[in-house]
Design a protein around this motif. Sequence first.
Motif, PDB file in Angstrom:
ATOM      1  N   ARG B 171       0.807  -1.220   0.000  1.00 11.02           N
ATOM      2  CA  ARG B 171       0.000   0.000   0.000  1.00 11.02           C
ATOM      3  C   ARG B 171       0.845   1.278   0.000  1.00 11.02           C
ATOM      4  O   ARG B 171       0.377   2.329  -0.431  1.00 11.02           O
ATOM      5  N   VAL B 172       2.083   1.177   0.492  1.00  8.75           N
ATOM      6  CA  VAL B 172       2.784   2.410   0.856  1.00  8.75           C
ATOM      7  C   VAL B 172       3.905   2.801  -0.109  1.00  8.75           C
ATOM      8  O   VAL B 172       4.189   3.980  -0.303  1.00  8.75           O
ATOM      9  N   ILE B 175       3.489   5.618  -2.458  1.00  3.57           N
ATOM     10  CA  ILE B 175       2.973   6.892  -1.952  1.00  3.57           C
ATOM     11  C   ILE B 175       3.916   7.615  -0.985  1.00  3.57           C
ATOM     12  O   ILE B 175       3.892   8.837  -0.886  1.00  3.57           O
ATOM     13  N   ALA B 232       1.502  17.302  -2.099  1.00  7.51           N
ATOM     14  CA  ALA B 232       0.878  17.684  -0.832  1.00  7.51           C
ATOM     15  C   ALA B 232       1.298  16.712   0.286  1.00  7.51           C
ATOM     16  O   ALA B 232       1.878  17.125   1.278  1.00  7.51           O
ATOM     17  N   HIS B 233       0.983  15.448   0.115  1.00  5.86           N
ATOM     18  CA  HIS B 233       1.414  14.458   1.111  1.00  5.86           C
ATOM     19  C   HIS B 233       2.105  13.279   0.447  1.00  5.86           C
ATOM     20  O   HIS B 233       2.985  12.669   1.009  1.00  5.86           O
TER      21      HIS B 233
ATOM     22  N   SER C 159      -5.139  15.357   8.491  1.00  7.28           N
ATOM     23  CA  SER C 159      -4.031  15.311   7.545  1.00  7.28           C
ATOM     24  C   SER C 159      -4.311  16.064   6.243  1.00  7.28           C
ATOM     25  O   SER C 159      -3.402  16.573   5.613  1.00  7.28           O
ATOM     26  N   ARG C 212       3.207  19.350   4.884  1.00  9.45           N
ATOM     27  CA  ARG C 212       3.706  18.029   4.500  1.00  9.45           C
ATOM     28  C   ARG C 212       4.736  17.522   5.522  1.00  9.45           C
ATOM     29  O   ARG C 212       4.661  16.385   5.984  1.00  9.45           O
ATOM     30  N   MET C 215       3.209  16.568   8.859  1.00 10.64           N
ATOM     31  CA  MET C 215       2.320  15.405   8.813  1.00 10.64           C
ATOM     32  C   MET C 215       3.066  14.095   8.593  1.00 10.64           C
ATOM     33  O   MET C 215       2.627  13.049   9.047  1.00 10.64           O
ATOM     34  N   ARG C 216       4.214  14.151   7.912  1.00 11.68           N
ATOM     35  CA  ARG C 216       4.937  12.914   7.566  1.00 11.68           C
ATOM     36  C   ARG C 216       5.173  12.034   8.782  1.00 11.68           C
ATOM     37  O   ARG C 216       4.887  10.850   8.778  1.00 11.68           O
ATOM     38  N   GLU C 217       5.703  12.637   9.826  1.00 10.05           N
ATOM     39  CA  GLU C 217       6.021  11.864  11.022  1.00 10.05           C
ATOM     40  C   GLU C 217       4.745  11.334  11.674  1.00 10.05           C
ATOM     41  O   GLU C 217       4.725  10.234  12.221  1.00 10.05           O
ATOM     42  N   TYR C 219       1.981  10.341  10.224  1.00 12.35           N
ATOM     43  CA  TYR C 219       1.455   9.140   9.557  1.00 12.35           C
ATOM     44  C   TYR C 219       2.158   7.896  10.108  1.00 12.35           C
ATOM     45  O   TYR C 219       1.546   6.872  10.365  1.00 12.35           O
ATOM     46  N   ILE C 220       3.480   8.011  10.215  1.00 10.98           N
ATOM     47  CA  ILE C 220       4.267   6.838  10.599  1.00 10.98           C
ATOM     48  C   ILE C 220       4.036   6.498  12.070  1.00 10.98           C
ATOM     49  O   ILE C 220       3.970   5.333  12.445  1.00 10.98           O
ATOM     50  N   ASN C 247      -3.107  11.867   1.379  1.00  9.28           N
ATOM     51  CA  ASN C 247      -3.187  11.745   2.832  1.00  9.28           C
ATOM     52  C   ASN C 247      -4.096  10.602   3.255  1.00  9.28           C
ATOM     53  O   ASN C 247      -3.833   9.931   4.249  1.00  9.28           O
ATOM     54  N   ARG C 249      -4.616   7.826   1.446  1.00  6.94           N
ATOM     55  CA  ARG C 249      -3.845   6.610   1.154  1.00  6.94           C
ATOM     56  C   ARG C 249      -2.899   6.290   2.310  1.00  6.94           C
ATOM     57  O   ARG C 249      -2.793   5.148   2.741  1.00  6.94           O
ATOM     58  N   LEU C 250      -2.228   7.308   2.802  1.00  8.92           N
ATOM     59  CA  LEU C 250      -1.281   7.081   3.902  1.00  8.92           C
ATOM     60  C   LEU C 250      -2.015   6.740   5.198  1.00  8.92           C
ATOM     61  O   LEU C 250      -1.592   5.858   5.943  1.00  8.92           O
ATOM     62  N   VAL C 252      -4.818   5.239   5.639  1.00  4.96           N
ATOM     63  CA  VAL C 252      -5.470   3.925   5.673  1.00  4.96           C
ATOM     64  C   VAL C 252      -4.458   2.799   5.479  1.00  4.96           C
ATOM     65  O   VAL C 252      -4.827   1.627   5.426  1.00  4.96           O
ATOM     66  N   SER C 253      -3.169   3.149   5.337  1.00  8.97           N
ATOM     67  CA  SER C 253      -2.164   2.129   5.038  1.00  8.97           C
ATOM     68  C   SER C 253      -1.157   1.937   6.155  1.00  8.97           C
ATOM     69  O   SER C 253      -0.744   0.814   6.438  1.00  8.97           O
ATOM     70  N   LEU C 254      -0.728   3.020   6.782  1.00  9.62           N
ATOM     71  CA  LEU C 254       0.356   2.906   7.762  1.00  9.62           C
ATOM     72  C   LEU C 254      -0.103   2.485   9.166  1.00  9.62           C
ATOM     73  O   LEU C 254       0.507   1.601   9.759  1.00  9.62           O
TER      74      LEU C 254
END
Lengths: 241, 243, 490
Positions: B171-172, B175, B232-233, C159, C212, C215-217, C219-220, C247, C249-250, C252-254
């Motif tokens: 999934r990741v 992205i 954006a992300h 996000s 961005r 938010m990156r940190e 998500y993880i 956002n 996608r991230l 619902v995945s991580l």
Amino acid sequence: MIMKITLFIPCFVDSFYPQTGRAMVRIFEKLGHTLDYKPQLTCCGQPPFNAGYWDESRKVAVKVLDALGDAERVVIASGSCGAMLKVFYNELFKDTLREADARALGEKTFEFSDFLVNELGVTDIGAKFPHAVTWHDGCHGLRELGIKTEPRALLSNVEGLELREMGEAATCCGFGGLFSAKFPSISVAMGQVKTKSAVETDTKYIVSNDGSCLMHIQGVLDRERRGMKCLHLAEVLNQGW
Amino acid sequence: MPTTSSRETILSAIRRALAVPAPKPGHHAGESEPQQEPQFQNTFSILGQEAATSQKRTWLPPVGESWDAWADLFAANSLDLKTQWILCADEAELKTQLQRLRAENGWTKIGLHRGELTDLAAETLGLENFYVDDGYDAHQLEKCDAGITQCDALVAQTGSVLSTNQSAGGRVLSILPPHHVVIARREQLLPDLPAAFELMQEKYGDNYPSLMGFITGPSRTGDIERILVLGAHGPKKLTVLCV
Amino acid sequence: MAIAPEKIEVPAGSGAAHDDNFHNPPEKPSAQFHHDADEKTADLRHRDLIQSALGKYYVARAGKQSKFQNWGAARQAAAEVKWEAVGHLDKYLREFEDKISARGTKVFWASTEEEARDYIVGVIKDAGARRIIKSKTMTGEEIHLNAALEKEGFEVAESDLGEYIVQLREEAPYHFVFPAMHLSRGEISDLFKEKLGTAATDSPEELTMIAREVMREKYIAADVGISGGNFAIAETGMISITENEGNARLSVSLPKIHIAIMGIEKVLPKMSDLALFLPMLATAGAGQALTGYNTLLGGPKQPGEIDGPEEFHVVLLDNGRTKLLADPEQRDALSCIRCGACLNVCPIFKNVGGHTYGTTYQGPIGSVITPHFKEMQTWKHLSSASSLCGACTETCPVKIDLAHHLLQNRRNAAQQKPVWSEKWAMKGFAWFMNQPRLYRLALKLAPLAQAFHPLVKGRRLDPLYVWTAGREFPKVKRETFKDFWAKREK
């Protein structure tokens, strides 16, 4: 074919803009048709209908059904009142004894430009109006009745007239009947969007087929001292002959 | 238990509500004639798959008849979307293009999954490879300069990449790194969205991957004054190599 | 677990204190609407900002819509697919539940917003989780999820860029598709400077990159991802999420747990229906052929898959939707795909802005559905705040008869509980209009009265003040059309 046309003159045309009605009379006479008018009728019942008081609206509307029952063709100088008779009466009288009468009236009722172009097949009255004008599409005429090309076809045959479309031609002017009194700040703001767009066309006249919109737009123009004048389509077609 | 009772409450409220029929959409109460648009004999959704697909094709944006027309359309859409679209004559050109991308973008570490085309990329690039296939640390994946994946299909109509967590390394991978590079075979280029859904049904049957999706251009936002900003992300860049 | 959660105060500003007593609204919704409408229409800078942002949308949408070979037929088909789905909602929801559960997804049915909130809080507590990353969900806004999560001490980060901006401002989304469209880049720069300590910039790109990086940190590090869902597919048991930023996608995945919340009306019969709905949603909603990411999720991580959440929960929310379903006249309002096009073309929205509505769903669709979801008498003013111009009905990609539904709400509100002053005014109006002689007499007297009008015009004493405060009033003519006709007949 000579038709017997019954004019429906809404309250604001009767009182504020009788010249619109007189112009219609002169135009239809020129075209050789017979005219009728029911002086006891003034209102289509739209204000209480729009406010949600349908019983009160029906009290006015049944008089219209009664008076126009035997009319051959009914012509209205306003897209909004036209939509009331053609579209909203069907909802107002749905599941009542007068449902069929409402439908029958709707089928023989026409907005002025729609009637000229689509019923009479007339796009040239022989009018002259040597000015640049801009057009306002009244919402009910445009969206409830689907009238967009008809008035433009009529204007294109007026000698000397130049139509300069404004960016916001199809945007509501903000009148909306009682809305203009219930929410005056929004109504005026909408009117200002309209007048700003009209002024950008650098014309002197805003023409429309709905007198109620023109009443509102003129009110805003005058307050802003814009120096533009609103004219009903019938008034323009009544010029130069 | 609230679960069971709310489920039953909602379902019975729905059944009660639906006992009263409603007018068909597209025209309102009291209006005698429907508006100009065609009325369908059967509801579109309950038509056979083939009939539904062919109907949709007559409404959606046109795509052309030939592979070349689809490739041209994908290229035009890519330009609009700011996707980098590279059509390679053969595998030799694919290798050259990958080497050029490596040099242009200064890649040192790439994330990727095992696959015929991604293996070829790894071999060609000769960089530090970060494979996700057996699980991975997201922080490490985030530090990759690019994520290189395969896909299920390319969709000419919208310039989209159709991929699943099965075809594109989970999934990741597609992205999280700042640059997503997709390598696809020519025969993977499909004309339109109806074809993409047909492909998913044929390919996966009832055993769908848990994530399937269309990627259409690099990550984007217009949330500030409706002005387009990329990255954006998700990835700031999207490159599609087709060989 | 040494780090304390970042405390975010429960929003209390007028923008955030919206739509029911969850935040104890400071005044009645109708009074607040009038007050905010007056304020916003007087704010020319605000009007210009919204109208120029929407100007970009009109150009993009017209371009993309014209690419369709037959938008009209696509619209009718979309309306009929939703009509089929909504018309057999129980069947399709059960099919959806069966299919998605078979692949390890937990489906929870919530009648009310409380039930939905309690379930979500429970899932997070049971997992011992604390950090939550959210991708945009209006259903989440509808149930006031953030406030409930923050009350539990969870750390909640929005996000989506626009949502993040309004979260930092502690206010509600301004528009359910474009949450921060009321803010200029300067205001966003000031906000980031104040809340994040970043340097001022007038570049939308730099501002986006700040979000961005923040938010990156997150998500993880997040334990739980919460999303909405644009469609639920009955045939295959999937939810479909539409977004642009990646956002969702991230989100619902991580994280290890994914919770999706959606209204029960979101179901579509077949997966292939999306071939129509995805491009129509993108075109009508944002003027795009397809949005950046359209993701179908059919379960948590399956055996043999590389990544993905271990738990996947779908919350199906009623919260008033079955009440709307029970109104056959307005049932089609449940076809709404939340594209926001009716807001974008609405002249009321363009002049009063989104916060004035005080609802989760702004604009025409919000004015139609809010009285059904909540309560008619408290929210009927939204249906009156319309000129009934019909631009909403004209633009709706699934042909919801929005303008007429506003009329029906007005009628239903008046029937249910008439405002007596209005009712008597309307009775009087109807009576007066049915008295031709009295009417003519009044018009004869009007010019005389109007001669004195300048003495009070535009002031509070003016009986026409609501009109003349902002406009001129026309003059009644000495010879009306009725007079003209009477002479002509002689």
